[in-house]
Design a protein around this motif. Structure first.
Motif, PDB file in Angstrom:
ATOM      1  N   LEU A   1      45.218  20.851  20.558  1.00 27.66           N
ATOM      2  CA  LEU A   1      44.661  21.066  19.307  1.00 27.66           C
ATOM      3  C   LEU A   1      44.950  22.350  18.637  1.00 27.66           C
ATOM      4  O   LEU A   1      45.271  22.322  17.488  1.00 27.66           O
ATOM      5  CB  LEU A   1      42.980  20.671  19.084  1.00 27.66           C
ATOM      6  N   ILE A   2      44.780  23.356  19.439  1.00 27.27           N
ATOM      7  CA  ILE A   2      45.105  24.715  19.047  1.00 27.27           C
ATOM      8  C   ILE A   2      46.737  24.639  18.588  1.00 27.27           C
ATOM      9  O   ILE A   2      47.126  25.158  17.515  1.00 27.27           O
ATOM     10  CB  ILE A   2      44.966  25.664  19.923  1.00 27.27           C
ATOM     11  N   ALA A   3      47.660  24.035  19.489  1.00 25.58           N
ATOM     12  CA  ALA A   3      48.880  23.875  19.280  1.00 25.58           C
ATOM     13  C   ALA A   3      49.218  23.372  17.909  1.00 25.58           C
ATOM     14  O   ALA A   3      50.491  23.605  17.349  1.00 25.58           O
ATOM     15  CB  ALA A   3      49.792  23.674  20.611  1.00 25.58           C
ATOM     16  N   ALA A   4      48.724  22.457  17.690  1.00 31.62           N
ATOM     17  CA  ALA A   4      48.801  21.683  16.670  1.00 31.62           C
ATOM     18  C   ALA A   4      48.461  22.135  15.318  1.00 31.62           C
ATOM     19  O   ALA A   4      48.527  21.506  13.946  1.00 31.62           O
ATOM     20  CB  ALA A   4      48.278  20.057  16.653  1.00 31.62           C
ATOM     21  N   GLY A   5      47.771  23.402  15.490  1.00 37.22           N
ATOM     22  CA  GLY A   5      47.392  23.978  14.016  1.00 37.22           C
ATOM     23  C   GLY A   5      45.883  23.895  13.583  1.00 37.22           C
ATOM     24  O   GLY A   5      45.776  24.032  12.569  1.00 37.22           O
ATOM     25  N   ALA A   6      45.144  23.417  14.625  1.00 38.54           N
ATOM     26  CA  ALA A   6      43.744  23.256  14.179  1.00 38.54           C
ATOM     27  C   ALA A   6      43.084  24.688  13.623  1.00 38.54           C
ATOM     28  O   ALA A   6      43.586  25.785  14.237  1.00 38.54           O
ATOM     29  CB  ALA A   6      43.085  22.939  15.254  1.00 38.54           C
ATOM     30  N   ASP A   7      42.471  24.696  12.390  1.00 39.46           N
ATOM     31  CA  ASP A   7      41.816  25.809  11.779  1.00 39.46           C
ATOM     32  C   ASP A   7      40.642  26.150  12.518  1.00 39.46           C
ATOM     33  O   ASP A   7      40.251  27.482  12.736  1.00 39.46           O
ATOM     34  CB  ASP A   7      41.551  25.578  10.368  1.00 39.46           C
ATOM     35  N   LEU A   8      39.824  25.220  13.033  1.00 42.40           N
ATOM     36  CA  LEU A   8      38.740  25.704  13.979  1.00 42.40           C
ATOM     37  C   LEU A   8      38.576  24.657  15.003  1.00 42.40           C
ATOM     38  O   LEU A   8      39.035  23.445  14.772  1.00 42.40           O
ATOM     39  CB  LEU A   8      37.451  25.553  12.982  1.00 42.40           C
ATOM     40  N   LEU A   9      38.029  24.750  16.036  1.00 43.11           N
ATOM     41  CA  LEU A   9      37.535  23.903  17.134  1.00 43.11           C
ATOM     42  C   LEU A   9      36.138  23.928  17.184  1.00 43.11           C
ATOM     43  O   LEU A   9      35.448  25.148  17.201  1.00 43.11           O
ATOM     44  CB  LEU A   9      38.217  24.099  18.516  1.00 43.11           C
ATOM     45  N   ILE A  10      35.501  22.680  17.433  1.00 46.67           N
ATOM     46  CA  ILE A  10      33.937  22.601  17.466  1.00 46.67           C
ATOM     47  C   ILE A  10      33.633  21.654  18.873  1.00 46.67           C
ATOM     48  O   ILE A  10      34.435  21.006  19.401  1.00 46.67           O
ATOM     49  CB  ILE A  10      33.285  22.047  16.424  1.00 46.67           C
ATOM     50  N   ASP A  11      32.736  22.106  19.441  1.00 47.99           N
ATOM     51  CA  ASP A  11      32.222  21.324  20.904  1.00 47.99           C
ATOM     52  C   ASP A  11      31.263  20.265  20.623  1.00 47.99           C
ATOM     53  O   ASP A  11      30.868  19.783  21.605  1.00 47.99           O
ATOM     54  CB  ASP A  11      31.841  22.640  21.611  1.00 47.99           C
ATOM     55  N   SER A  12      30.537  20.285  19.287  1.00 45.23           N
ATOM     56  CA  SER A  12      29.659  19.269  19.180  1.00 45.23           C
ATOM     57  C   SER A  12      29.093  18.957  17.693  1.00 45.23           C
ATOM     58  O   SER A  12      29.604  19.657  16.756  1.00 45.23           O
ATOM     59  CB  SER A  12      28.072  19.759  19.878  1.00 45.23           C
ATOM     60  N   PHE A  13      28.692  17.819  17.473  1.00 43.65           N
ATOM     61  CA  PHE A  13      28.544  17.254  15.952  1.00 43.65           C
ATOM     62  C   PHE A  13      27.571  18.171  15.518  1.00 43.65           C
ATOM     63  O   PHE A  13      27.528  18.507  14.348  1.00 43.65           O
ATOM     64  CB  PHE A  13      28.037  15.825  15.924  1.00 43.65           C
ATOM     65  N   ALA A  14      26.643  18.978  16.212  1.00 43.23           N
ATOM     66  CA  ALA A  14      25.858  20.193  15.501  1.00 43.23           C
ATOM     67  C   ALA A  14      26.698  21.168  14.910  1.00 43.23           C
ATOM     68  O   ALA A  14      26.119  21.788  13.890  1.00 43.23           O
ATOM     69  CB  ALA A  14      24.986  20.757  16.498  1.00 43.23           C
ATOM     70  N   ASP A  15      27.784  21.230  15.247  1.00 42.38           N
ATOM     71  CA  ASP A  15      28.840  22.207  14.678  1.00 42.38           C
ATOM     72  C   ASP A  15      29.576  21.862  13.333  1.00 42.38           C
ATOM     73  O   ASP A  15      30.244  22.626  12.906  1.00 42.38           O
ATOM     74  CB  ASP A  15      29.887  22.744  15.625  1.00 42.38           C
ATOM     75  N   VAL A  16      29.530  20.582  13.211  1.00 40.21           N
ATOM     76  CA  VAL A  16      30.510  20.071  12.286  1.00 40.21           C
ATOM     77  C   VAL A  16      30.141  20.658  10.779  1.00 40.21           C
ATOM     78  O   VAL A  16      31.272  21.005   9.996  1.00 40.21           O
ATOM     79  CB  VAL A  16      30.289  18.440  12.086  1.00 40.21           C
TER      80      VAL A  16
END
Length: 227
Positions: A201-216
């Motif tokens: 995901l990082i290599a593909a250019g994600a601006d942010l990574l999140i670990d749960s729907f609480a973070d959406v």
């Protein structure tokens, strides 16, 4: 500037955990053809692509006619699994998914959409099984678009909603989602509970990574605030 904000979600691996259905249907399809079964990780690595492109990438040695045959067998096996096991209702929403959608749905400036490698028929089953249809004002499927990561689905979502790419975010679990979002001028959120690893995901250019729907919702607000 329209003032509208658009959040587009992938389905398999992002909203719905359908991995068991996908892996079993794919293995049944290849088994029926006498083709060596791919590993679970290999199958999950191609989730999100349109079916033809997914099978072609999964088993590059197949001829064009064999890819077409495998695609049809996969569809048939998925339908049989749906009848045997109760369909998409047995593929659960990820924890917190409904609460996040409900919250976003109450915000007048926010429009929700879907961009999925599923066929329209499969998306309709998922919508009905989980009562999701009313959340989304635009739904883009593999029937009418090139496979991810081509930006066609997201461009259509912008056209249908009147939103601008600068205020639009793609949320997904695969590198294909991140690449599609970037190609369409969207910001991107990679979710780590799906089928591609964080590094992809990082290599593909994600601006942010999140670990749960609480973070959406905080992640979306952060991207919209800085757009």
């Amino acid at each position: 500037m329209t003032g509208l904000r658009l959040a587009v979600f992938d389905v398999d691996g992002t909203l719905i955990d359908s991995q068991d259905f996908i892996v079993e249907a794919m293995n049944r399809a290849f088994g029926a053809m006498g083709v060596s079964l791919p590993s679970r990780d290999e199958v999950l690595s191609i989730v999100g692509l349109s079916l033809h492109d997914a099978i072609q990438r999964l088993v590059p040695a197949l001829s064009g006619s064999e890819v077409a045959e495998a695609s049809e067998k996969y569809k048939d096996m998925f339908i049989k699994l749906r009848a045997e096991k109760g369909g998409e209702a047995t593929a659960p929403l990820y924890p917190g998914a409904r609460a996040a959608l409900e919250h976003l749905h109450t915000r007048d400036e926010v429009l929700l959409g879907v961009a999925t490698g599923k066929a329209r028929r499969g998306l309709d089953h998922a919508y009905d099984a989980h009562d999701l249809r009313h959340f989304f004002v635009t739904s883009q499927t593999a029937d009418n678009h090139p496979s991810k990561p081509h930006p066609s689905m997201l461009r259509a979502a912008l056209a249908e909603t009147g939103a601008e790419a600068a205020q639009a975010v793609m949320i997904g679990d695969t590198s294909f989602d991140m690449e599609m979002g970037r190609a369409a001028g969207f910001r991107t959120i990679g979710v780590t509970w799906g089928y591609h690893p964080r590094d992809s995901l990082i290599a593909a250019g994600a601006d942010l990574l999140i670990d749960s729907f609480a973070d959406v919702i905080p992640a979306l607000d952060d991207l919209w605030r800085t757009a």
